[in-house]
Design a protein around this motif. Sequence first.
Motif, PDB file in Angstrom:
ATOM      1  N   ASP A 123     -16.704  -4.407 -17.500  1.00 61.33           N
ATOM      2  CA  ASP A 123     -16.676  -3.413 -18.310  1.00 61.33           C
ATOM      3  C   ASP A 123     -16.853  -3.638 -19.841  1.00 61.33           C
ATOM      4  OD1 ASP A 123     -16.839  -2.272 -15.761  1.00 61.33           O
ATOM      5  OD2 ASP A 123     -15.321  -1.247 -15.746  1.00 61.33           O
ATOM      6  N   LEU A 124     -17.454  -3.538 -20.109  1.00 63.70           N
ATOM      7  CA  LEU A 124     -17.791  -4.100 -21.856  1.00 63.70           C
ATOM      8  C   LEU A 124     -18.013  -2.783 -22.912  1.00 63.70           C
ATOM      9  CD1 LEU A 124     -20.483  -6.985 -21.942  1.00 63.70           C
ATOM     10  CD2 LEU A 124     -17.730  -6.523 -22.366  1.00 63.70           C
ATOM     11  N   HIS A 125     -17.749  -2.327 -23.478  1.00 64.18           N
ATOM     12  CA  HIS A 125     -17.132  -1.260 -24.083  1.00 64.18           C
ATOM     13  C   HIS A 125     -18.121  -1.443 -25.348  1.00 64.18           C
ATOM     14  CE1 HIS A 125     -15.409   0.739 -21.043  1.00 64.18           C
ATOM     15  NE2 HIS A 125     -14.653   0.239 -21.101  1.00 64.18           N
ATOM     16  N   LEU A 126     -19.212  -0.805 -26.475  1.00 69.58           N
ATOM     17  CA  LEU A 126     -19.716  -1.260 -27.221  1.00 69.58           C
ATOM     18  C   LEU A 126     -18.995  -0.146 -28.800  1.00 69.58           C
ATOM     19  CD1 LEU A 126     -21.285  -2.556 -25.272  1.00 69.58           C
ATOM     20  CD2 LEU A 126     -23.004  -2.973 -26.694  1.00 69.58           C
ATOM     21  N   SER A 127     -18.935  -0.375 -29.431  1.00 67.78           N
ATOM     22  CA  SER A 127     -18.875   0.409 -30.900  1.00 67.78           C
ATOM     23  C   SER A 127     -19.939  -0.383 -31.964  1.00 67.78           C
ATOM     24  CB  SER A 127     -17.343   0.854 -31.229  1.00 67.78           C
ATOM     25  OG  SER A 127     -16.591  -0.387 -31.184  1.00 67.78           O
ATOM     26  N   ALA A 128     -19.932   0.357 -32.641  1.00 73.06           N
ATOM     27  CA  ALA A 128     -20.475  -0.082 -34.679  1.00 73.06           C
ATOM     28  C   ALA A 128     -19.251   0.088 -35.570  1.00 73.06           C
ATOM     29  CB  ALA A 128     -21.773   0.886 -35.228  1.00 73.06           C
ATOM     30  N   GLU A 129     -18.612  -1.167 -36.086  1.00 74.78           N
ATOM     31  CA  GLU A 129     -18.645  -0.658 -37.121  1.00 74.78           C
ATOM     32  C   GLU A 129     -19.366  -0.537 -38.692  1.00 74.78           C
ATOM     33  OE1 GLU A 129     -14.509  -2.842 -36.366  1.00 74.78           O
ATOM     34  OE2 GLU A 129     -15.581  -1.726 -35.574  1.00 74.78           O
ATOM     35  N   SER A 133     -21.612  -4.494 -38.481  1.00 71.49           N
ATOM     36  CA  SER A 133     -21.312  -5.362 -36.937  1.00 71.49           C
ATOM     37  C   SER A 133     -21.560  -4.809 -35.233  1.00 71.49           C
ATOM     38  CB  SER A 133     -19.998  -5.999 -37.943  1.00 71.49           C
ATOM     39  OG  SER A 133     -18.957  -5.592 -37.262  1.00 71.49           O
ATOM     40  N   LEU A 134     -21.256  -5.183 -34.840  1.00 68.49           N
ATOM     41  CA  LEU A 134     -21.189  -4.799 -33.246  1.00 68.49           C
ATOM     42  C   LEU A 134     -19.945  -5.346 -32.863  1.00 68.49           C
ATOM     43  CD1 LEU A 134     -22.283  -3.967 -30.912  1.00 68.49           C
ATOM     44  CD2 LEU A 134     -23.484  -6.275 -30.553  1.00 68.49           C
ATOM     45  N   LEU A 135     -18.922  -4.472 -32.732  1.00 67.57           N
ATOM     46  CA  LEU A 135     -17.835  -4.586 -31.555  1.00 67.57           C
ATOM     47  C   LEU A 135     -17.848  -4.520 -29.929  1.00 67.57           C
ATOM     48  CD1 LEU A 135     -14.897  -6.156 -31.188  1.00 67.57           C
ATOM     49  CD2 LEU A 135     -14.071  -3.720 -32.496  1.00 67.57           C
ATOM     50  N   HIS A 159      -8.776 -10.489 -22.001  1.00 66.56           N
ATOM     51  CA  HIS A 159      -9.549  -9.646 -22.553  1.00 66.56           C
ATOM     52  C   HIS A 159     -10.266 -10.145 -24.001  1.00 66.56           C
ATOM     53  CE1 HIS A 159      -9.856  -5.712 -25.323  1.00 66.56           C
ATOM     54  NE2 HIS A 159      -9.756  -6.875 -25.957  1.00 66.56           N
ATOM     55  N   ALA A 160     -11.567 -10.140 -23.174  1.00 63.02           N
ATOM     56  CA  ALA A 160     -12.298 -10.340 -24.210  1.00 63.02           C
ATOM     57  C   ALA A 160     -13.145  -9.676 -25.550  1.00 63.02           C
ATOM     58  CB  ALA A 160     -13.677 -10.540 -24.030  1.00 63.02           C
ATOM     59  N   GLU A 161     -13.208 -10.367 -26.350  1.00 66.10           N
ATOM     60  CA  GLU A 161     -13.277  -9.320 -27.707  1.00 66.10           C
ATOM     61  C   GLU A 161     -14.557  -9.977 -28.400  1.00 66.10           C
ATOM     62  OE1 GLU A 161     -11.254  -6.990 -30.512  1.00 66.10           O
ATOM     63  OE2 GLU A 161     -10.892  -9.044 -32.176  1.00 66.10           O
ATOM     64  N   VAL A 162     -15.841  -9.949 -29.099  1.00 64.94           N
ATOM     65  CA  VAL A 162     -17.444 -10.088 -29.477  1.00 64.94           C
ATOM     66  C   VAL A 162     -16.992 -10.060 -30.708  1.00 64.94           C
ATOM     67  CG1 VAL A 162     -19.578 -11.540 -28.800  1.00 64.94           C
ATOM     68  CG2 VAL A 162     -17.538 -10.982 -27.097  1.00 64.94           C
ATOM     69  N   ARG A 163     -17.711  -9.965 -31.642  1.00 64.32           N
ATOM     70  CA  ARG A 163     -17.973  -9.656 -33.144  1.00 64.32           C
ATOM     71  C   ARG A 163     -19.481 -10.369 -33.047  1.00 64.32           C
ATOM     72  NH1 ARG A 163     -14.340  -6.049 -35.745  1.00 64.32           N
ATOM     73  NH2 ARG A 163     -12.053  -6.276 -34.965  1.00 64.32           N
ATOM     74  N   GLU A 164     -20.506  -9.140 -33.719  1.00 68.91           N
ATOM     75  CA  GLU A 164     -21.986  -9.873 -33.820  1.00 68.91           C
ATOM     76  C   GLU A 164     -22.172  -9.161 -35.161  1.00 68.91           C
ATOM     77  OE1 GLU A 164     -26.174 -10.854 -31.870  1.00 68.91           O
ATOM     78  OE2 GLU A 164     -24.606 -11.612 -30.743  1.00 68.91           O
ATOM     79  N   ARG A 172     -28.782 -15.371 -41.028  1.00 68.68           N
ATOM     80  CA  ARG A 172     -28.481 -15.550 -39.884  1.00 68.68           C
ATOM     81  C   ARG A 172     -27.634 -14.568 -39.231  1.00 68.68           C
ATOM     82  NH1 ARG A 172     -29.089 -21.001 -39.358  1.00 68.68           N
ATOM     83  NH2 ARG A 172     -27.971 -21.474 -37.670  1.00 68.68           N
ATOM     84  N   PHE A 173     -28.003 -14.503 -37.424  1.00 60.74           N
ATOM     85  CA  PHE A 173     -26.559 -13.818 -37.052  1.00 60.74           C
ATOM     86  C   PHE A 173     -25.456 -15.020 -36.845  1.00 60.74           C
ATOM     87  CE2 PHE A 173     -30.897 -12.755 -35.766  1.00 60.74           C
ATOM     88  CZ  PHE A 173     -30.400 -11.029 -35.353  1.00 60.74           C
ATOM     89  N   ARG A 174     -24.080 -13.878 -37.189  1.00 62.65           N
ATOM     90  CA  ARG A 174     -22.906 -14.767 -36.880  1.00 62.65           C
ATOM     91  C   ARG A 174     -22.036 -13.969 -35.168  1.00 62.65           C
ATOM     92  NH1 ARG A 174     -21.518 -18.585 -39.631  1.00 62.65           N
ATOM     93  NH2 ARG A 174     -19.667 -18.445 -38.439  1.00 62.65           N
ATOM     94  N   ILE A 175     -21.542 -14.930 -34.694  1.00 59.04           N
ATOM     95  CA  ILE A 175     -20.866 -14.752 -34.149  1.00 59.04           C
ATOM     96  C   ILE A 175     -19.866 -14.794 -33.095  1.00 59.04           C
ATOM     97  CG2 ILE A 175     -22.064 -16.536 -32.807  1.00 59.04           C
ATOM     98  CD1 ILE A 175     -21.568 -13.356 -30.893  1.00 59.04           C
ATOM     99  N   ALA A 176     -18.487 -14.513 -33.020  1.00 62.06           N
ATOM    100  CA  ALA A 176     -17.136 -15.022 -32.804  1.00 62.06           C
ATOM    101  C   ALA A 176     -16.809 -13.885 -30.919  1.00 62.06           C
ATOM    102  CB  ALA A 176     -16.878 -14.116 -34.161  1.00 62.06           C
TER     103      ALA A 176
END
Length: 219
Positions: A123-129, A133-135, A159-164, A172-176
């Motif tokens: 399950d992925l839960h998306l939110s705007a910072e 940026s996208l969390l 537990h995964a956390e993605v920040r774009e 450029r897009f940045r991804i972590a």
Amino acid sequence: MGDAAFGRLHPELQRRFSVGLASGELCVGRGVMDRIWHGRAVVKPFLAVGGLRNILLPRTGRDVPFVIENVPYTDSYGRETVTFVRTFALPGGPRRFDATMVHSPERDCVLDYLGTHQHLASDLHLSAEPDGSLLIRSGEHRFREGPLDVRVPEPIGGHAEVRESFDERTGRFRIAVRVENRYVGPVFGYEGSFTAEYRDLRSRGVRAGLRPVREEVRA
């Protein structure tokens, strides 16, 4: 994440994450991972096993060229799906990290099917910072193989956390990405940047080898 939250994302992120059947576009990102890292030695056997089915990455590296392909299609069960296939040009040969994403109204989230055979569903839960940026945070993980359908227990789950984000200075897009386990700590992650190119879906389609070998209907 809802229209209001989506509208708070940087416009470049809005376009990138609007790729779908309605937009008629696919997106190919090309860039460099500043580093791909692993945690303690105890996690390496799990990464090696996952790497057999293009889940996570069993190798580390710095300044690694990569490509990410986001291509929408209708899967075997009639669901709109978008590929998130990452190919890393690591020493010794390329490595892939495959995922396909489907919206699940029943679970009120995005389902992230991982690997060539969609054995793992998260399950992925998306939110705007506040900075646009996208969390993305992962929730429950489930493993499916034949009749087996089990929730991944917390001691071996992650537990995964993605920040774009989008860097206007560099264009450029940045991804972590960071994956942690409650008991062993950091497991795996990477960080880098890329540019995005949008192409017409009707003329390009889904290239051979991009879709998973097996598709899973269970959410």
